[in-house]
Design an enzyme around this catalytic site. Structure first.
Site, PDB file in Angstrom:
ATOM      1  N   ASP A 232       0.917  -1.173   0.178  1.00 31.89           N
ATOM      2  CA  ASP A 232      -0.001   0.062  -0.071  1.00 31.89           C
ATOM      3  C   ASP A 232       0.813   1.367   0.124  1.00 31.89           C
ATOM      4  OD1 ASP A 232      -2.286   1.956   0.789  1.00 31.89           O
ATOM      5  OD2 ASP A 232      -3.210  -0.343   0.691  1.00 31.89           O
ATOM      6  N   HIS A 270      -3.566   5.580   3.316  1.00 26.08           N
ATOM      7  CA  HIS A 270      -4.158   4.422   3.245  1.00 26.08           C
ATOM      8  C   HIS A 270      -3.837   3.220   3.864  1.00 26.08           C
ATOM      9  CE1 HIS A 270      -6.261   1.385   0.187  1.00 26.08           C
ATOM     10  NE2 HIS A 270      -7.456   2.281   0.454  1.00 26.08           N
ATOM     11  N   SER A 448     -11.458  -1.485  -0.133  1.00 23.88           N
ATOM     12  CA  SER A 448     -10.145  -1.336   0.585  1.00 23.88           C
ATOM     13  C   SER A 448     -10.144  -1.994   2.005  1.00 23.88           C
ATOM     14  CB  SER A 448      -9.790   0.133   0.755  1.00 23.88           C
ATOM     15  OG  SER A 448      -8.834   0.713  -0.411  1.00 23.88           O
TER      16      SER A 448
END
Length: 646
Positions: A232, A270, A448
């Protein structure tokens, strides 16, 4: 091919049409970075216009500029004469999606036909000014090649030319693409992790719309021996829910080329939130992940990826013995088929990864566009890879999350955000750059979030039985899922829904099956055998190939995968002969007029076709026969394989 015309190329298992962008180009210098046009002005070349720096593709060392359309061609041609520049290239797009651009990086993947001699290979490469960089271990007769100063065309035009030659099976330019992280924010605040245990005690919640985590934790909280790799944008490893002795293993930052994958950009939030869903520790404060005792392998990527960087990412996971790989991202382009090189390295990780060689469990987010994974003008190659678990999202009411992508390729779904439900509470990057002012976010979501939740379950399953293969883990997750929203889910005869896959994950049931404590028989075992044969299929002729299966077991379920390169697949008939049984017709000239035939046949999808195999002995010779029934077109059986579940 006329200048400026779109270029149609074969990429992986499908076609892609690339159109030149009229106002963007990319530059790589021989030394340093070209983030400012002043870098070019040390030469005597007079530039007509003021290009504006707009982005960086760090892993490929490419800098992206915009310029007025009327000055684009002259700007590119002038910059190519500047001594400091290594690569100056136009940019291309396959669709009209925002940020859906590609950068040719100057390298290509070439695969020759097996009968082409080395001297002929060298002659072909020399004719295009190509230099061999290295040979590919997962692609027979395959090479990475680089353009040189002797190259007179760009990589796309060279690929177009090579794809028309009989000596070449594959010619694909490496394309750098922008990453899209599959996070959907939600305004709703909620301070409990309902996705782990949903009591239904408030609006937007339905009792039982969760993964049954508490009952699963009675079996295991995970094992430090199992490594979950999250790929990520950056990770706050000093967050109290990760900063525990022995938790972090093999950290890597491919964006900064070091071993510290901490956030480097203001919006690198994220990864921290994804990791918390899967791996946050149980420490009496904050949140907990579904697999709190598993090890955490944080791998920071970059905003732009390419064939080269995808290979590096997954090879790193292989080399460092990742057991599970969780990817909550896709290409920004709506239409993005994977290249042969990308397909190959993901397959290698899935079939050869882990310290025992049983294969990594690889999960990709299905995406948040409320679109089919494989639809008109929309093609999400990572989630469509046959070795990948494609994860959709359901909400806190056990309904489809409004944004979640769908289609027959969806493997499973897991709880996440979605109106009128609740968001996901998880770890947040500390400080002012996080999603909110606290060390936790209360509104994470999208596929996600559902993807690392499913990755946490895969980690728990392997903690119970590390000898399971990647295919075993996938089957356990599928076979123990809850068939939520039965009416709207429209599950077919094989228990599959285009919205939910095989249903919403159930950690308790999955661990009971993996551990053998379930009243259901212990997990299905799978043995996969593949032949990479590269056998020509003669025009108006036929070929056969045999896979001997050595184990004295009975077939519980069956899969056959086949990859044929052909210029008119409607010519083909394909037959399978199991040991001691009559031939089964898999295809009889019904392939249509398109090129190639790549498919996996499953007994779960076509029970009538394979009903004679179930509960029959698997030991013996499995034979495939392929017949070309019409003149003018021929092809090659690239590979085929069988998976026996028992």
């Amino acid at each position: 091919m006329k200048t400026g015309e779109p270029i149609k190329l074969k990429r992986g298992q499908t076609d892609i049409v690339l159109k030149k962008l009229s106002d963007r180009f990319a530059v790589r210098l021989k030394k340093g970075k070209a983030k400012d046009v002043s870098m070019f002005r040390v030469s005597n070349v007079k530039l007509d216009g003021e290009p504006r720096h707009i982005d960086s593709a760090h892993l490929d060392n490419m800098e992206i500029f915009s310029v007025e359309e009327s000055k684009m061609e002259k700007m590119v041609n002038d910059l190519r004469t500047v001594p400091q520049t290594d690569v100056v290239t136009h940019m291309y797009a396959s669709d009209d999606s925002p940020d859906g651009a590609f950068i040719p990086t100057g390298t290509m993947t070439i695969q020759f036909s097996p009968d082409v001699k080395n001297s002929e290979r060298e002659k072909i490469l020399k004719s295009h000014g190509l230099q061999i960089d290295r040979e590919l271990d997962y692609l027979p007769h395959g090479y990475i090649v680089k353009l040189t100063t002797a190259s007179t065309q760009n990589p796309l035009k060279i690929a177009f030319s090579l794809q028309g030659r009989k000596e070449i099976l594959i010619a694909e330019p490496d394309l750098s693409f922008k990453v899209s992280y599959k996070y959907i924010p939600d305004d709703t605040l909620y301070s409990q992790q309902w996705h782990l245990n949903n009591t239904g005690n408030s609006a937007g919640l339905l009792a039982g719309a969760d993964v049954k985590a508490e009952a699963a934790w009675d079996i295991t909280l995970g094992s430090r021996d199992i490594r979950i790799c999250i790929m990520d944008d950056g990770f706050d490893l000093l967050h109290p829910d990760f900063n525990v002795q022995g938790k972090i293993v093999a950290p890597r930052d491919f964006g900064e080329s070091d071993t510290d994958p901490s956030p480097a950009l203001s919006d690198d939030n994220h990864g921290t939130s994804c990791a918390g869903v899967a791996l946050a520790v149980q420490n009496g404060t904050g949140v907990v992940g579904l697999a709190p005792r598993c090890s955490f392998m944080p791998v920071r990527t970059s905003g732009w990826l390419s064939d080269e960087s995808i290979e590096e990412l997954f090879q790193y996971a292989i080399d460092n013995f990742a057991d599970v790989i969780s990817c909550s991202w896709a290409a920004s382009a709506a239409y993005f088929p994977l290249s042969t090189r990308m397909n190959g390295i993901i397959h290698k990780a899935a079939t050869q990864g882990r310290n025992n060689g049983k294969g990594c469990v690889i999960l990709f987010a299905a995406g948040n566009e409320s679109a089919p994974l494989n639809g008109q003008g929309y093609y999400q190659g990572f989630a469509l890879h046959p070795d990948v678990i494609a994860v959709a999202a359901s909400n806190s009411l056990d309904e489809q999350s409004y944004y979640s992508n769908f289609g027959p390729e969806i493997t499973i779904c897991a709880p996440s955000s979605g109106s009128p439900g609740r968001g996901i509470v998880t770890t947040d990057r500390r400080g002012i750059n996080g999603y909110g002012p606290e060390d936790y976010t209360y509104s994470f979501g999208g596929t996600s979030s559902s993807t690392p939740l499913c990755a946490g379950l895969a980690g728990l399953i392997l903690s119970v039985d590390p000898e399971l293969t990647y295919a075993d883990v996938r089957e356990i997750i599928k076979n123990t899922a809850d068939k939520i929203d039965a009416v709207n889910g429209q599950y077919d005869a094989n228990g599959h829904s285009s919205k939910y896959g095989h249903g919403r994950i159930n950690a308790k049931a999955a661990l009971e099956m993996a551990s053998g404590s379930s009243p259901v028989e212990k997990s299905v075992k799978t043995l996969y055998m593949e032949h990479r044969v590269k056998t020509p299929i003669p025009d108006m002729g036929e070929i056969t190939d045999t896979i001997p299966f050595p184990m004295p077991i009975n077939v519980r379920a069956f899969e056959l995968s086949i990859d044929i390169k052909h210029t008119y697949r409607g010519d083909l008939s394909i037959y399978l002969q199991p040991p001691g049984q009559a031939e089964i017709t898999l295809l009889n000239r019904t392939g249509g007029a398109a090129d190639d035939f790549v498919k996996t046949f499953r007994s779960s999808d076509e029970p009538i076709l394979f009903q004679g195999l179930i509960d029959k002995p698997a030991r013996g010779d499995w034979k495939i026969r392929i017949k070309d029934n019409a003149q003018r077109d021929d092809g090659v059986l690239d590979k085929w394989g069988i998976a026996i579940m028992y």
